[in-house]
Design a protein around this motif. Structure first.
Motif, PDB file in Angstrom:
ATOM      1  N   ARG A 177       0.834  -1.203   0.000  1.00  0.00           N
ATOM      2  CA  ARG A 177       0.000   0.000   0.000  1.00  0.00           C
ATOM      3  C   ARG A 177       0.864   1.246   0.000  1.00  0.00           C
ATOM      4  NH1 ARG A 177      -4.834   2.362   1.635  1.00  0.00           N
ATOM      5  NH2 ARG A 177      -4.608   4.213   2.932  1.00  0.00           N
ATOM      6  N   GLU A 178       1.913   1.261   0.821  1.00  0.00           N
ATOM      7  CA  GLU A 178       2.786   2.431   0.874  1.00  0.00           C
ATOM      8  C   GLU A 178       3.455   2.682  -0.466  1.00  0.00           C
ATOM      9  OE1 GLU A 178       5.523   1.740   4.020  1.00  0.00           O
ATOM     10  OE2 GLU A 178       4.010   1.856   5.601  1.00  0.00           O
ATOM     11  N   VAL A 179       3.903   1.608  -1.125  1.00  0.00           N
ATOM     12  CA  VAL A 179       4.541   1.755  -2.434  1.00  0.00           C
ATOM     13  C   VAL A 179       3.534   2.263  -3.461  1.00  0.00           C
ATOM     14  CG1 VAL A 179       5.679   0.538  -4.316  1.00  0.00           C
ATOM     15  CG2 VAL A 179       6.273   0.002  -1.952  1.00  0.00           C
ATOM     16  N   ALA A 180       2.322   1.682  -3.451  1.00  0.00           N
ATOM     17  CA  ALA A 180       1.293   2.099  -4.414  1.00  0.00           C
ATOM     18  C   ALA A 180       0.917   3.560  -4.207  1.00  0.00           C
ATOM     19  CB  ALA A 180       0.059   1.209  -4.289  1.00  0.00           C
ATOM     20  N   LEU A 181       0.797   3.981  -2.952  1.00  0.00           N
ATOM     21  CA  LEU A 181       0.470   5.377  -2.670  1.00  0.00           C
ATOM     22  C   LEU A 181       1.569   6.310  -3.164  1.00  0.00           C
ATOM     23  CD1 LEU A 181      -1.144   5.359   0.888  1.00  0.00           C
ATOM     24  CD2 LEU A 181      -2.156   6.233  -1.216  1.00  0.00           C
ATOM     25  N   ALA A 182       2.822   5.934  -2.888  1.00  0.00           N
ATOM     26  CA  ALA A 182       3.931   6.763  -3.330  1.00  0.00           C
ATOM     27  C   ALA A 182       3.956   6.866  -4.854  1.00  0.00           C
ATOM     28  CB  ALA A 182       5.259   6.197  -2.817  1.00  0.00           C
ATOM     29  N   LEU A 183       3.720   5.736  -5.536  1.00  0.00           N
ATOM     30  CA  LEU A 183       3.693   5.733  -6.999  1.00  0.00           C
ATOM     31  C   LEU A 183       2.559   6.597  -7.520  1.00  0.00           C
ATOM     32  CD1 LEU A 183       4.693   4.579  -9.706  1.00  0.00           C
ATOM     33  CD2 LEU A 183       3.171   2.630  -9.349  1.00  0.00           C
ATOM     34  N   GLN A 184       1.393   6.453  -6.914  1.00  0.00           N
ATOM     35  CA  GLN A 184       0.236   7.210  -7.383  1.00  0.00           C
ATOM     36  C   GLN A 184       0.432   8.707  -7.173  1.00  0.00           C
ATOM     37  OE1 GLN A 184      -3.334   5.279  -6.787  1.00  0.00           O
ATOM     38  NE2 GLN A 184      -4.649   6.920  -7.394  1.00  0.00           N
ATOM     39  N   GLU A 185       0.935   9.095  -6.010  1.00  0.00           N
ATOM     40  CA  GLU A 185       1.143  10.510  -5.727  1.00  0.00           C
ATOM     41  C   GLU A 185       2.210  11.100  -6.645  1.00  0.00           C
ATOM     42  OE1 GLU A 185       2.019  10.655  -1.609  1.00  0.00           O
ATOM     43  OE2 GLU A 185      -0.038  10.176  -0.989  1.00  0.00           O
ATOM     44  N   ASN A 211      -6.375  -1.536  -0.939  1.00  0.00           N
ATOM     45  CA  ASN A 211      -7.454  -0.860  -1.630  1.00  0.00           C
ATOM     46  C   ASN A 211      -7.039   0.435  -2.315  1.00  0.00           C
ATOM     47  OD1 ASN A 211      -9.375  -2.768  -1.127  1.00  0.00           O
ATOM     48  ND2 ASN A 211     -10.085  -1.840   0.762  1.00  0.00           N
ATOM     49  N   VAL A 212      -5.723   0.688  -2.437  1.00  0.00           N
ATOM     50  CA  VAL A 212      -5.293   1.832  -3.221  1.00  0.00           C
ATOM     51  C   VAL A 212      -5.649   1.558  -4.668  1.00  0.00           C
ATOM     52  CG1 VAL A 212      -3.358   3.263  -3.905  1.00  0.00           C
ATOM     53  CG2 VAL A 212      -3.430   2.283  -1.619  1.00  0.00           C
ATOM     54  N   CYS A 213      -6.373   2.448  -5.277  1.00  0.00           N
ATOM     55  CA  CYS A 213      -6.928   2.168  -6.597  1.00  0.00           C
ATOM     56  C   CYS A 213      -6.243   3.004  -7.657  1.00  0.00           C
ATOM     57  CB  CYS A 213      -8.429   2.440  -6.584  1.00  0.00           C
ATOM     58  SG  CYS A 213      -9.301   1.591  -5.247  1.00  0.00           S
ATOM     59  N   GLY A 214      -6.897   3.110  -8.829  1.00  0.00           N
ATOM     60  CA  GLY A 214      -6.314   3.819  -9.952  1.00  0.00           C
ATOM     61  C   GLY A 214      -7.028   5.104 -10.278  1.00  0.00           C
ATOM     62  N   GLY A 238      -4.200  -1.610  -6.007  1.00  0.00           N
ATOM     63  CA  GLY A 238      -2.798  -1.875  -5.750  1.00  0.00           C
ATOM     64  C   GLY A 238      -1.855  -1.323  -6.805  1.00  0.00           C
ATOM     65  N   LEU A 239      -0.634  -1.886  -6.828  1.00  0.00           N
ATOM     66  CA  LEU A 239       0.428  -1.377  -7.677  1.00  0.00           C
ATOM     67  C   LEU A 239       0.060  -1.426  -9.160  1.00  0.00           C
ATOM     68  CD1 LEU A 239       3.494  -2.976  -5.880  1.00  0.00           C
ATOM     69  CD2 LEU A 239       2.983  -0.541  -6.059  1.00  0.00           C
ATOM     70  N   ARG A 240      -0.575  -2.505  -9.574  1.00  0.00           N
ATOM     71  CA  ARG A 240      -0.903  -2.633 -10.995  1.00  0.00           C
ATOM     72  C   ARG A 240      -1.845  -1.528 -11.443  1.00  0.00           C
ATOM     73  NH1 ARG A 240      -3.732  -7.903 -13.894  1.00  0.00           N
ATOM     74  NH2 ARG A 240      -3.741  -7.071 -16.014  1.00  0.00           N
ATOM     75  N   ALA A 241      -2.902  -1.265 -10.650  1.00  0.00           N
ATOM     76  CA  ALA A 241      -3.855  -0.218 -11.009  1.00  0.00           C
ATOM     77  C   ALA A 241      -3.175   1.141 -11.025  1.00  0.00           C
ATOM     78  CB  ALA A 241      -5.030  -0.218 -10.029  1.00  0.00           C
ATOM     79  N   ALA A 242      -2.275   1.388 -10.067  1.00  0.00           N
ATOM     80  CA  ALA A 242      -1.566   2.664 -10.029  1.00  0.00           C
ATOM     81  C   ALA A 242      -0.689   2.834 -11.264  1.00  0.00           C
ATOM     82  CB  ALA A 242      -0.725   2.754  -8.761  1.00  0.00           C
ATOM     83  N   GLY A 243      -0.044   1.744 -11.707  1.00  0.00           N
ATOM     84  CA  GLY A 243       0.786   1.820 -12.900  1.00  0.00           C
ATOM     85  C   GLY A 243      -0.019   2.092 -14.160  1.00  0.00           C
TER      86      GLY A 243
END
Length: 410
Positions: A177-185, A211-214, A238-243
């Motif tokens: 979650r922390e990685v996905a949030l950092a990527l999304q931000e 539950n971090v989404c895209g 997650g990470l995939r949706a953020a990417g």
């Protein structure tokens, strides 16, 4: 035939098995007769009291984890609004007749939400089956007693192993979650002025580990006194949706600079999305704002309609150019586009579904809630209005879906 009136309070108290009701603050609201009898407590000793004040953890067992696991389960119910079935649990209870003497107990708990009209959790149903007798085979002799002890040890060991695995999984999910949030931000644009016009943007991540989404937003300056604004939502977490979100946002931002309107920009991104794994069924709405002509031109790929708040306090939803999400059609088809005039002082609001959608509720109810909130707070500055909408529309404990929000004073 006259409809029979059911006394649900009497039904609750007569339920077989231990059942209690707790508030979201984990205070007892009620308990049925079996709960009081088997827990060895009176109603007065329970009602209005914090569960772990009534049933503290055995201080003589440093390895005891029953309190932590029960608390975590109940808080998950409050946060997600979903039922949580716990693994077999050992939770000793102090004998009220012999203070300081703790009696070993094994339980099989289930915690379930009771939702209020707004979809928030108003009560937790705490149902517990005591399985101590089954595990210990109390009163057995000889080989029966030995087998019961073996079964007890095996079940308890397996339950603790499962709980430890769950804990490791939660920690791993928290890191993701922390990685996905950092990527999304990192991929979402920083709030910048849109010419001399006032605007506000907000992004609120979902609660929960994965539950971090895209969800995303984008604002693009165009020649003349114009901008293009968009919000979108990638399916998944997650990470995939953020990417995927980052790829589609960048593609749409570029397309907006060269396309002659929002529909053409969405067509270009739709063709691109066919070659991006995980981009199918992404929803997005694109709006071009032209202050010279006082017009909004918009097109939606399966997304919720932008809201236009007029100076007189009325709200119009821009829903005359809606088409399926990106990649939903097997063949390329031109997308629709609509145009509407706006008066100076109006407010445009674009958002993702986390702002208004709630489980077991019709979408029109959420749209009505948004319109009511806009009518109450519409005269506020965009920054203050954004905060007011989030306070009005998001659950206090957080939402299980992301929320992106863009507000522009026209």
């Amino acid at each position: 035939m006259r409809k029979q009136q059911i006394d649900y309070a009497a039904v609750f108290h007569a339920l077989p098995g231990m059942v209690a009701l707790l508030t979201p603050d984990l205070e007892y609201a009620d308990a049925n007769e079996d709960f009081l009898r088997l827990a060895g407590r009176t109603r007065e000793q329970l009602l209005g009291r914090y569960i772990f004040d009534v049933f503290p953890q055995n201080p003589n067992d440093p390895a005891a984890a029953g309190l932590r696991e029960t608390q975590a389960s109940m808080l998950r119910v409050v946060t997600t609004g979903e039922r949580d079935t716990m693994a077999l649990l050992r939770y000793d209870i102090e004998d009220r007749e012999r203070p300081g003497h703790w009696v070993e107990h094994f339980w099989s708990p289930v915690n379930a939400p009771v939702l209020g009209p707004d979809g928030d959790v108003v009560l937790i149903v705490h149902r517990v089956e005591e399985v101590t007798e089954l595990i210990r085979a109390r009163g057995g002799t000889g080989s029966d007693s030995s087998q019961a002890r073996v079964l007890e040890a095996e079940l308890y060991t397996r339950a603790r192993e499962l709980q430890e695995l769950n804990e490791r999984l939660r920690r791993a999910q928290a890191r993701d979650r922390e990685v996905a949030l950092a990527l999304q931000e990192a991929m979402l644009p920083a709030p910048t002025p849109v010419g001399h016009h006032r605007a506000a943007v907000r992004y609120r991540p979902a609660v929960g580990s994965l539950n971090v989404c895209g969800d995303w937003y984008d604002l693009v300056d165009l020649p003349g006194d114009r901008i293009a604004v968009a919000v979108g939502d990638v399916v998944g977490h997650g990470l995939r949706a953020a990417g995927v979100m980052g790829q589609l946002r960048s593609a749409l931002s570029a397309a907006a600079r060269v396309a002659d309107g929002p529909a053409r920009a969405l067509e270009a991104v739709g063709l691109y999305a066919r070659h991006v794994e995980g981009a199918e069924s992404t929803t997005v709405v694109k709006t071009y704002i032209d202050w010279d002509t006082h017009t909004l031109t918009y097109s939606s790929a399966g997304h919720l309609p932008p809201a236009l708040l007029h100076p007189d306090g009325t709200v119009t939803f821009l829903d005359r150019a809606t088409d399926p999400p990106l990649g939903a059609r097997p063949e390329h088809v031109p997308r629709p586009e609509a145009r509407t005039a706006f008066a100076e002082g109006s407010t445009l609001v674009l958002y993702t579904d986390g702002l208004i959608e709630r489980r077991h509720e019709d979408i029109d109810t959420g749209l009505g809630r948004l319109a009511d909130s806009l009518a109450r707070h519409g005269e506020a500055d965009p920054e203050a209005l954004a905060d007011a909408l989030l306070a009005d529309l998001l659950p206090p404990a957080g939402n299980t879906d992301d929320t992106a929000l863009v507000i522009i004073r026209l």
